[in-house]
Design a protein around this motif. Sequence first.
Motif, PDB file in Angstrom:
ATOM      1  N   GLU A   1       0.826  -1.218   0.000  1.00  0.00           N
ATOM      2  CA  GLU A   1       0.000   0.000   0.000  1.00  0.00           C
ATOM      3  C   GLU A   1       0.854   1.261   0.000  1.00  0.00           C
ATOM      4  O   GLU A   1       0.425   2.295  -0.497  1.00  0.00           O
ATOM      5  CB  GLU A   1      -0.940   0.007   1.206  1.00  0.00           C
ATOM      6  N   ASP A   2       2.039   1.203   0.589  1.00  0.00           N
ATOM      7  CA  ASP A   2       2.909   2.376   0.656  1.00  0.00           C
ATOM      8  C   ASP A   2       4.369   1.933   0.662  1.00  0.00           C
ATOM      9  O   ASP A   2       4.681   0.732   0.650  1.00  0.00           O
ATOM     10  CB  ASP A   2       2.586   3.234   1.887  1.00  0.00           C
ATOM     11  N   TRP A   3       5.266   2.908   0.692  1.00  0.00           N
ATOM     12  CA  TRP A   3       6.689   2.606   0.615  1.00  0.00           C
ATOM     13  C   TRP A   3       7.173   1.856   1.845  1.00  0.00           C
ATOM     14  O   TRP A   3       8.063   1.002   1.762  1.00  0.00           O
ATOM     15  CB  TRP A   3       7.482   3.895   0.437  1.00  0.00           C
ATOM     16  N   GLU A   4       6.588   2.132   2.997  1.00  0.00           N
ATOM     17  CA  GLU A   4       6.969   1.435   4.222  1.00  0.00           C
ATOM     18  C   GLU A   4       6.708  -0.069   4.089  1.00  0.00           C
ATOM     19  O   GLU A   4       7.538  -0.891   4.492  1.00  0.00           O
ATOM     20  CB  GLU A   4       6.197   1.994   5.415  1.00  0.00           C
ATOM     21  N   GLU A   5       5.571  -0.441   3.525  1.00  0.00           N
ATOM     22  CA  GLU A   5       5.273  -1.855   3.308  1.00  0.00           C
ATOM     23  C   GLU A   5       6.223  -2.474   2.281  1.00  0.00           C
ATOM     24  O   GLU A   5       6.599  -3.638   2.399  1.00  0.00           O
ATOM     25  CB  GLU A   5       3.825  -2.033   2.845  1.00  0.00           C
ATOM     26  N   ALA A   6       6.624  -1.690   1.278  1.00  0.00           N
ATOM     27  CA  ALA A   6       7.560  -2.187   0.273  1.00  0.00           C
ATOM     28  C   ALA A   6       8.915  -2.498   0.905  1.00  0.00           C
ATOM     29  O   ALA A   6       9.541  -3.526   0.594  1.00  0.00           O
ATOM     30  CB  ALA A   6       7.719  -1.163  -0.848  1.00  0.00           C
ATOM     31  N   LEU A   7       9.376  -1.638   1.808  1.00  0.00           N
ATOM     32  CA  LEU A   7      10.647  -1.876   2.495  1.00  0.00           C
ATOM     33  C   LEU A   7      10.565  -3.108   3.395  1.00  0.00           C
ATOM     34  O   LEU A   7      11.513  -3.889   3.484  1.00  0.00           O
ATOM     35  CB  LEU A   7      11.032  -0.643   3.317  1.00  0.00           C
ATOM     36  N   GLU A   8       9.419  -3.271   4.054  1.00  0.00           N
ATOM     37  CA  GLU A   8       9.234  -4.449   4.909  1.00  0.00           C
ATOM     38  C   GLU A   8       9.239  -5.737   4.077  1.00  0.00           C
ATOM     39  O   GLU A   8       9.844  -6.738   4.461  1.00  0.00           O
ATOM     40  CB  GLU A   8       7.915  -4.330   5.679  1.00  0.00           C
ATOM     41  N   ALA A   9       8.564  -5.709   2.929  1.00  0.00           N
ATOM     42  CA  ALA A   9       8.533  -6.874   2.047  1.00  0.00           C
ATOM     43  C   ALA A   9       9.932  -7.182   1.520  1.00  0.00           C
ATOM     44  O   ALA A   9      10.337  -8.354   1.430  1.00  0.00           O
ATOM     45  CB  ALA A   9       7.565  -6.629   0.889  1.00  0.00           C
ATOM     46  N   PHE A  10      10.667  -6.144   1.164  1.00  0.00           N
ATOM     47  CA  PHE A  10      12.041  -6.323   0.678  1.00  0.00           C
ATOM     48  C   PHE A  10      12.900  -6.978   1.747  1.00  0.00           C
ATOM     49  O   PHE A  10      13.673  -7.908   1.459  1.00  0.00           O
ATOM     50  CB  PHE A  10      12.624  -4.964   0.285  1.00  0.00           C
ATOM     51  N   ASP A  11      12.764  -6.528   2.984  1.00  0.00           N
ATOM     52  CA  ASP A  11      13.521  -7.108   4.090  1.00  0.00           C
ATOM     53  C   ASP A  11      13.188  -8.590   4.270  1.00  0.00           C
ATOM     54  O   ASP A  11      14.080  -9.418   4.494  1.00  0.00           O
ATOM     55  CB  ASP A  11      13.220  -6.337   5.379  1.00  0.00           C
ATOM     56  N   ASN A  12      11.906  -8.932   4.148  1.00  0.00           N
ATOM     57  CA  ASN A  12      11.492 -10.332   4.276  1.00  0.00           C
ATOM     58  C   ASN A  12      12.114 -11.215   3.181  1.00  0.00           C
ATOM     59  O   ASN A  12      12.489 -12.360   3.431  1.00  0.00           O
ATOM     60  CB  ASN A  12       9.970 -10.442   4.221  1.00  0.00           C
ATOM     61  N   ILE A  13      12.204 -10.649   1.967  1.00  0.00           N
ATOM     62  CA  ILE A  13      12.825 -11.387   0.866  1.00  0.00           C
ATOM     63  C   ILE A  13      14.311 -11.615   1.147  1.00  0.00           C
ATOM     64  O   ILE A  13      14.855 -12.697   0.893  1.00  0.00           O
ATOM     65  CB  ILE A  13      12.637 -10.640  -0.470  1.00  0.00           C
ATOM     66  N   MET A  14      14.973 -10.591   1.689  1.00  0.00           N
ATOM     67  CA  MET A  14      16.394 -10.719   2.028  1.00  0.00           C
ATOM     68  C   MET A  14      16.606 -11.836   3.046  1.00  0.00           C
ATOM     69  O   MET A  14      17.518 -12.662   2.911  1.00  0.00           O
ATOM     70  CB  MET A  14      16.923  -9.399   2.609  1.00  0.00           C
ATOM     71  N   VAL A  15      15.763 -11.869   4.083  1.00  0.00           N
ATOM     72  CA  VAL A  15      15.898 -12.878   5.130  1.00  0.00           C
ATOM     73  C   VAL A  15      15.592 -14.269   4.580  1.00  0.00           C
ATOM     74  O   VAL A  15      16.317 -15.239   4.842  1.00  0.00           O
ATOM     75  CB  VAL A  15      14.954 -12.553   6.310  1.00  0.00           C
ATOM     76  N   GLU A  16      14.519 -14.371   3.792  1.00  0.00           N
ATOM     77  CA  GLU A  16      14.099 -15.665   3.246  1.00  0.00           C
ATOM     78  C   GLU A  16      15.180 -16.310   2.399  1.00  0.00           C
ATOM     79  O   GLU A  16      15.374 -17.535   2.431  1.00  0.00           O
ATOM     80  CB  GLU A  16      12.828 -15.472   2.413  1.00  0.00           C
ATOM     81  N   ASN A  17      15.907 -15.498   1.623  1.00  0.00           N
ATOM     82  CA  ASN A  17      16.909 -16.027   0.692  1.00  0.00           C
ATOM     83  C   ASN A  17      18.349 -15.890   1.184  1.00  0.00           C
ATOM     84  O   ASN A  17      19.279 -16.271   0.475  1.00  0.00           O
ATOM     85  CB  ASN A  17      16.774 -15.319  -0.658  1.00  0.00           C
ATOM     86  N   ASP A  18      18.518 -15.304   2.392  1.00  0.00           N
ATOM     87  CA  ASP A  18      19.856 -15.086   2.938  1.00  0.00           C
ATOM     88  C   ASP A  18      20.711 -14.251   1.978  1.00  0.00           C
ATOM     89  O   ASP A  18      21.837 -14.627   1.628  1.00  0.00           O
ATOM     90  CB  ASP A  18      20.540 -16.430   3.224  1.00  0.00           C
ATOM     91  N   TRP A  19      20.164 -13.106   1.564  1.00  0.00           N
ATOM     92  CA  TRP A  19      20.830 -12.249   0.593  1.00  0.00           C
ATOM     93  C   TRP A  19      21.538 -11.039   1.217  1.00  0.00           C
ATOM     94  O   TRP A  19      22.079 -10.211   0.494  1.00  0.00           O
ATOM     95  CB  TRP A  19      19.828 -11.758  -0.452  1.00  0.00           C
ATOM     96  N   TYR A  20      21.501 -10.921   2.516  1.00  0.00           N
ATOM     97  CA  TYR A  20      22.211  -9.805   3.142  1.00  0.00           C
ATOM     98  C   TYR A  20      23.714  -9.953   2.951  1.00  0.00           C
ATOM     99  O   TYR A  20      24.253 -11.069   2.909  1.00  0.00           O
ATOM    100  CB  TYR A  20      21.877  -9.727   4.633  1.00  0.00           C
ATOM    101  N   GLU A  21      24.389  -8.813   2.788  1.00  0.00           N
ATOM    102  CA  GLU A  21      25.831  -8.749   2.587  1.00  0.00           C
ATOM    103  C   GLU A  21      26.269  -9.485   1.324  1.00  0.00           C
ATOM    104  O   GLU A  21      27.388 -10.004   1.241  1.00  0.00           O
ATOM    105  CB  GLU A  21      26.578  -9.307   3.813  1.00  0.00           C
TER     106      GLU A  21
END
Length: 206
Positions: A56-76
């Motif tokens: 619905e907004d940019w805040e939700e987009a950032l939260e979804a992006f963070d979830n994708i990073m965690v799910e796939n272990d893409w940090y760093e």
Amino acid sequence: MSLIKRLLFPSYKSDKKPQTGQPSDRSSYYPEQKLPVDEKFTYHFRNNGGKFIYCEDWEEALEAFDNIMVENDWYEQDVFCLEEQLRQRFDGFNLKFVNKSDSKFFLSTCESLVAKTGAILLSSNQVKEKKLNELPDSMIILAKTSQIVENISEGLRIIKNQSSGYIPSNITTIQDFETDKEDKEKDFMSYGSSTKNLYLLLLEDL
């Protein structure tokens, strides 16, 4: 039914019983019922195997992006991103933005979302002169609901209008998101493509 309900609750059914003569009683000789472009895109995109996240907004987009990073272990990890605006937007996620095709995933915007096929329309504005098979197998695409168009022709017309008559080079589409599908039919716009693991973050702007 509103856009939000259609996207978040695809199995939604009306409690009202259809009356005789309504679409559910039509014979196979009747023409197919015309769907709104947003509902049509959602159906085809998911049918192609794409992973869809409505925001619905940019805040939700950032939260979804963070979830994708965690799910796939893409940090760093290395992220192939050619758009400076996106690099700035996601600067706080401890990612390494590079111009390397062998990165963990590709982060990009797009030109349009094509309702007729559920495809993502890209151009050199997002991928430069890279072919799709030269991009990482995993992708995160950011788009807005206003970018949904009926067909490729409409998407090309928008590109031309926004570019003051100049057509960017390397215009292509992605529409094959399932790695277990073989011999999937592709059109000339997806020449040189390969199956992609694609997440779509769709931001409401209507």
